[in-house]
Design an enzyme around this catalytic site. Structure first.
Site, PDB file in Angstrom:
ATOM      1  N   HIS A 498       3.310  19.272 -40.837  1.00  0.00           N
ATOM      2  CA  HIS A 498       3.376  18.972 -39.400  1.00  0.00           C
ATOM      3  C   HIS A 498       4.652  18.221 -39.032  1.00  0.00           C
ATOM      4  CE1 HIS A 498       1.000  17.556 -35.597  1.00  0.00           C
ATOM      5  NE2 HIS A 498       1.851  18.525 -35.345  1.00  0.00           N
ATOM      6  N   GLN A 839       6.081  11.617 -27.084  1.00  0.00           N
ATOM      7  CA  GLN A 839       6.218  10.533 -28.046  1.00  0.00           C
ATOM      8  C   GLN A 839       7.687  10.444 -28.457  1.00  0.00           C
ATOM      9  OE1 GLN A 839       3.119  10.055 -31.110  1.00  0.00           O
ATOM     10  NE2 GLN A 839       2.165  11.910 -30.277  1.00  0.00           N
ATOM     11  N   ALA A 896      -0.268   5.893 -20.251  1.00  0.00           N
ATOM     12  CA  ALA A 896      -1.298   5.779 -19.208  1.00  0.00           C
ATOM     13  C   ALA A 896      -2.491   6.664 -19.541  1.00  0.00           C
ATOM     14  CB  ALA A 896      -0.705   6.193 -17.860  1.00  0.00           C
ATOM     15  N   LYS A 898      -5.109   9.720 -19.009  1.00  0.00           N
ATOM     16  CA  LYS A 898      -4.701  11.118 -18.828  1.00  0.00           C
ATOM     17  C   LYS A 898      -4.427  11.475 -17.370  1.00  0.00           C
ATOM     18  CE  LYS A 898      -4.083  15.447 -20.101  1.00  0.00           C
ATOM     19  NZ  LYS A 898      -3.045  15.913 -21.027  1.00  0.00           N
ATOM     20  N   VAL A 902      -0.681  12.539 -15.852  1.00  0.00           N
ATOM     21  CA  VAL A 902      -0.299  13.808 -15.225  1.00  0.00           C
ATOM     22  C   VAL A 902       0.188  13.555 -13.805  1.00  0.00           C
ATOM     23  CG1 VAL A 902      -1.112  16.084 -14.501  1.00  0.00           C
ATOM     24  CG2 VAL A 902      -1.929  15.096 -16.655  1.00  0.00           C
ATOM     25  N   HIS A 920       4.622  20.003 -25.509  1.00  0.00           N
ATOM     26  CA  HIS A 920       3.709  21.137 -25.452  1.00  0.00           C
ATOM     27  C   HIS A 920       2.650  20.859 -24.387  1.00  0.00           C
ATOM     28  CE1 HIS A 920       4.931  22.122 -29.886  1.00  0.00           C
ATOM     29  NE2 HIS A 920       5.919  22.238 -29.030  1.00  0.00           N
ATOM     30  N   ASP A 925       1.646  19.256 -18.557  1.00  0.00           N
ATOM     31  CA  ASP A 925       1.317  18.150 -17.644  1.00  0.00           C
ATOM     32  C   ASP A 925       2.378  17.999 -16.556  1.00  0.00           C
ATOM     33  OD1 ASP A 925      -0.910  17.603 -19.228  1.00  0.00           O
ATOM     34  OD2 ASP A 925       0.095  16.030 -20.370  1.00  0.00           O
TER      35      ASP A 925
END
EC number: 2.4.1.255
Length: 1036
Positions: A498, A839, A896, A898, A902, A920, A925
């Site tokens: 990953h 991130q 924040a 969710k 958004v 992604h 968002d």
């Protein structure tokens, strides 16, 4: 064993001569003179006792018994004769007869010291340790100054584990005779057993000072110095012992062990061979020689030596254990388990074998049994640091983070120089988000063990997370070289699949890393010896419906569920039967509830930890297509797919890369994300969706963001759509209740290249700056949670968790009108705001440099980032300043909930995507918020998702082909405000009209792809690329 020689009176001096010869060991002369004397004096019991002793020393037991018996006949009360006869019985193994004769001697003569000593020895041989102690005590009661006897009593007490009493005996012996080297050495043994290493060393050194030829004391000194890892002095002690006894095989073996620990492998091998030459039947030496040969890389010869040790001693536990280690490294796991179990059968208290067996069981997925063996290892050896560390790994895999943390901490307490434990502790910190602590622990591990690939690569990832780019290029070069070497040697790479997308690795390396992890899954399931499943070839058993199984650990409050939670319920029930297999327990959220309610079947596999049984359940359900939504992300159980419970197995959505696994047939992707010309990057066959493989449930989760109104914020004659924004389900009704609301038409291009934009204008409600607008602004400025206007609840966008936590998490749709303003986040009202909500690990030096170049070319612009994590903020700010940007040009906000995350995306003008690894879910968002996103697709799947999203959205003008074009697009959007308004309008419109957020259309397209896969399989074909997708429309 003390023989009683009696007192012989002879005026001629013959008796005195015989005694001197006996003491000198000249038994033949002593016997000759005794026989001469006996013939002269047949009734002399002293001569008979001396003859008895002479014959005993010469192992002529019958003759010894004969003369003792003659002495008893002469004098039935002669205690010494009974004692000598007892010696004969003891030597013959007739212990009870021996004890009876010693006791009789003592009854005849209660102060008979030799009788007590002999009785003690016989009682020890008979297993009566307490009786032996009492015999020694009795002897000392008659003569407390017998320091040798007191030392012997100390030895017996030491053997019984009564160390303090033993210590007192040795100290008393030394007090009586300070130069008694044996007592000093024995006292050293007690201190060693009590863990008082330095006192032990002192006493052994005192013993050899008193007696420079004391072989055992030199050996003991060498042993304790070896255990204390004072290797140079241990070598000196062993070499001194060998000067006293050059052919002492055990000392050669111990000396070789020290050479081995010093890294002098060749010298160790030669010394082990010398030990074996001196003592060919020496299994310990063969075992240790094998260890050294294995260290040198001579594995085959090492294996031969272990087998030789086992031929000499089939129950040689160390050889069984070490041979098992070789079998394990060779991949012969079953043989390794058999050998570990054999070692434990031979020696149940073998802590290392328990730990090694546990490690293999953990590798096989038998976590509970592994845990049991680790606990046994620790019970046997409470200071077994390796067992604590490995048990921590098992507990970590069982999701017991606190338990793992305690194990690693204890391992480090036991052995502060234990690099692996520091690295494991770092991994716990890393997984818990405590990145600074993780970095510190990884660095400690690398100081202790500089050549430590796992620690180095994990440290590199931690530094990436916090944007610490010190020596970045060198770090990347070293990381690539580590992976190259590991792949060349067929080792499991230290870079996780990953994370591989973050580093400058070749496609071949990334695929190989994934492949190694896929093979690990195969190793785990091979031990189950499950026969292959038989799969259905048609749909008869399912009433003509295709059974699709979605497998995920993320059915709950997780970005994956935020994307796809509506899809299970949107499948055509006439053609599809949907099974959702959860790998994680119920988190109690509405996301979980929705999937459980809308799937035809919902099965919680977290309650079936055995992979074999879980795969059986999937197979029993008759699944035709099994969908892997985890890949190598946290919570995955790829072993289920390795068992192949379904005929078709596909990767989808949750993991941005190839599985590298032969047991995965397809990866569901699209032409933009995975162009056909790079198909070799994937182990799976490509299965294309017609638009994008990505989907978001935003229209269902955040319908209140479909419309917005703004409060009139004018600057340079412009009305901005993102300074003070209102959203809500009841927005239209609220606006209808207000006076003077203006409708401003925002022109935007359509999804194609149509230059005529008059028919694609969007209506933007604008609330003028009146008392109502001022009340809203005052609520924000004063930090109020909520106000009421015309019967409508107007809420502060920062207070959603206080009003309705489920609305804040996205589980419910907010019922209030929500106000979102730039001032809430410290964003300048009159600036161009570029944002990125990923991130921080997705930012690398070249990405930040592009951002800095853009900000320099766009006056009065800022970059809005998240403290994700917060410790990355000062690093980003420092690098930005080094690039010539003042600190106020980059603004950070906290992560924040969710819905707020958004919604606040509306405040930005442009999103600058990260080319290394795109946004992604965050890309979806920000697009749902109506904010344009500039991207530059790279070579990996993870770097091409944003381009796929924008292609589906119809915004190709936002996709750059180079760094320069990326900067130019962003700069044009930041400097040409009319162009910015058009593109923002286009994104706002296209998010509703394009397929990007249309989950119903997406589900139908996914169904079409599933049917293609099934038809291909049912025709008897092997998986093949499906790169000509059949497009469907929602009305189809």
């Amino acid at each position: 064993m003390a023989s009683s020689v009696g007192n012989v009176a002879d005026s001629t001096g013959l008796a005195e001569l015989a005694h001197r010869e006996y003491q000198a060991g000249d038994f033949e002369a002593a016997e000759r003179h005794c026989m001469q004397l006996w013939r002269q004096e047949p009734d002399n019991t002293g001569v008979l006792l001396l003859l008895s002793s002479i014959h005993f020393q010469c192992r002529r037991l019958d003759r010894s018994a004969h003369f003792s018996t003659l002495a008893i006949k002469q004098n039935p009360l002669l205690a010494e004769a009974y004692s000598n006869l007892g010696n004969v019985y003891k030597e013959r193994g007739q212990l009870q007869e021996a004890i009876e004769h010693y006791r009789h001697a003592l009854r005849l003569k209660p102060d008979f010291i030799d009788g007590y000593i002999n009785l003690a020895a016989a009682l020890v041989a008979a297993g009566d340790m307490e009786g032996a102690v009492q015999a020694y005590v009795s002897a000392l009661q008659y003569n407390p100054d017998l320091y040798c006897v007191r030392s012997d009593l100390g030895n017996l007490l030491k053997a019984l584990g009564r160390l303090e009493e033993a210590k007192a005996c040795y100290l008393k012996a030394i007090e009586t005779q300070p130069n008694f080297a044996v007592a000093w050495s024995n006292l050293g043994c007690v201190f060693n057993a009590q863990g008082e290493i330095w006192l032990a060393i002192h006493h052994f050194e005192k013993a050899v000072t008193l007696d420079p030829n004391f072989l055992d004391a030199y050996i003991n000194l060498g042993n304790v110095l070896k255990e204390a890892r004072i290797f140079d002095r241990a070598v000196a002690a062993y070499l001194r012992a060998l000067s006293l006894s050059p052919n002492h095989a055990v000392v050669h073996g111990n000396l070789a062990c020290v050479y081995y620990e010093q890294g002098l492998i060749d010298l160790a091998i030669d010394t082990y061979r010398r030990a074996i030459e001196l003592q060919p039947h020496f299994p310990d030496a063969y075992c240790n020689l094998a260890n050294a040969l294995k260290e040198k890389g001579s594995v085959a010869e090492a294996e031969d030596c272990y087998n030789t040790a086992l031929r000499l001693c089939p129950t040689h536990a160390d050889s069984l254990n070490n041979l098992a280690n070789i079998k394990r490294e060779q991949g012969n796991i079953e043989e390794a388990v058999r050998l570990y179990r054999k070692a434990l059968e031979v020696f149940p208290e073998f802590a290392a074998a328990h730990s090694n067996l546990a490690s293999v069981l953990q590798q096989q997925g038998k976590l509970q049994e592994a845990l049991m063996h680790y606990k046994e290892a620790i019970r046997i050896s409470p200071t077994f640091a390796d067992a604590y560390s490995n048990m921590g790994n098992t507990l970590k895999e069982m999701q017991d983070v606190q338990g793992a943390l305690q194990c690693y901490t204890r391992a480090i307490q036991i052995n502060p120089a234990f690099a692996d434990a520091h690295s494991n502790l770092a991994s716990i910190h890393k997984d818990s988000g405590n990145i600074p602590e993780a970095i510190a622990s990884y660095r400690t591990a690398l100081k202790l063990k500089p050549d430590f690939p796992d620690a180095y690569c994990n440290l590199a990832h931690c530094l990436q997370i916090v944007c610490d780019w010190t020596d970045y290029d060198e770090r990347m070069k070293k990381l690539v070289s580590i992976v190259a070497e590991q792949l060349e040697k067929n080792r499991l790479p230290s870079v996780h699949p990953h994370h591989s997308m973050l580093y400058p690795l070749s496609h071949g390396f990334r695929k190989a890393i994934a492949e190694r992890h896929g093979n690990l899954c195969l190793d785990k399931i091979n031990v189950l010896h499950k026969p292959p499943y038989e799969h259905p070839k048609d749909l008869k058993l399912s009433d003509g419906r295709l059974r699709v199984g979605y497998v995920s650990s993320d059915f709950g409050n997780h970005p994956t569920s935020h994307l796809m939670q509506s899809i299970p319920g949107m499948h055509n029930p006439d053609k599809f039967e949907v099974f959702c297999y959860a790998l994680s327990p119920d988190d109690g959220t509405n996301f979980r509830v929705k999937v459980m309610a809308e799937a035809n079947h919902f099965i919680d596999l977290s309650q079936i930890p055995c992979n074999g049984k879980a795969a059986d359940r999937i197979h029993q359900d008759g699944i035709h297509i099994l969908v892997n939504m985890n890949g190598y992300t946290k919570g995955a159980r790829n072993e289920l797919f390795a068992l192949r419970p379904a005929p078709i197995q596909a990767m989808w959505l949750g993991y941005p890369g190839t599985s590298g696994a032969l047991f995965m047939d397809y990866i569901i992707t699209d032409q933009e994300t995975s162009p056909a010309e790079v198909a070799e990057q994937y182990s799976e066959k490509l299965a294309y969706m017609p638009h994008t493989f990505f989907i978001g449930d935003h229209a269902n989760m955040f319908p209140h963001l479909k419309k917005k109104a703004v409060i009139d914020f004018k600057s340079n004659g412009h009305i901005y759509d993102n300074r003070i924004v209102l959203n809500g389900i009841d927005l239209k009704a609220f606006l209808d209740s207000l006076p003077d609301v203006k409708i401003v038409k925002m022109k935007c291009p359509d999804g194609g290249d149509n230059a005529d934009t008059t028919n694609t204008a969007l209506n933007m409600p604008v609330i003028p700056m009146n008392t109502i607008a001022e009340a809203v602004i005052e609520m924000i400025n004063r930090g109020q949670i909520q106000i009421t206007i015309n019967g409508f609840s107007i809420s502060n966008g920062l207070a959603t968790t206080q009003i309705n936590n489920k609305a804040a998490t996205g589980e419910e749709v907010p019922r209030t009108i929500i106000v979102t303003t730039r001032s809430q986040y410290g964003l300048p009202e009159d600036a161009i705001v570029y944002c990125n909500f990923n991130q921080l690990y997705k930012i690398d030096p070249s990405t930040l440099q592009m951002g800095a170049n853009i900000l320099k070319r766009v006056p009065n612009s800022v970059l809005w980032l998240l403290r994700f994590p917060a410790v990355g903020e000062p690093n980003i700010q420092q690098y930005a300043q080094n690039m010539g940007l003042p600190q106020n040009r980059i603004i950070f906000s906290p992560v924040a909930p969710k819905e707020e995350h958004v919604r606040r995306g509306q405040l930005a003008d442009v999103c600058l995507d990260t080319p290394l690894c795109n946004g992604h879910t965050t890309g979806m968002d920000v697009l749902w918020a109506g904010t344009p996103m500039v991207t530059m697709p790279g070579e990996t799947l993870a770097s091409r998702v944003a381009a796929s999203q924008l292609t589906c959205l119809g915004c190709l003008e936002l996709i750059a082909k180079s760094r320069q074009e990326y900067e130019d697009i962003a700069v044009k959007l930041g400097t040409d405000l009319e162009y910015l308004k058009k593109i923002r309008g286009k994104v706002w419109k296209q998010r509703i009209s394009s397929p990007l957020f249309n989950t119903k259309q997406y589900t139908m397209e996914l169904e079409r792809l599933y049917l293609q896969m099934w038809e291909h399989y049912a025709a008897g074909n092997k998986p093949d690329h499906m790169i000509k997708p059949v497009e469907v429309t929602e009305s189809a």
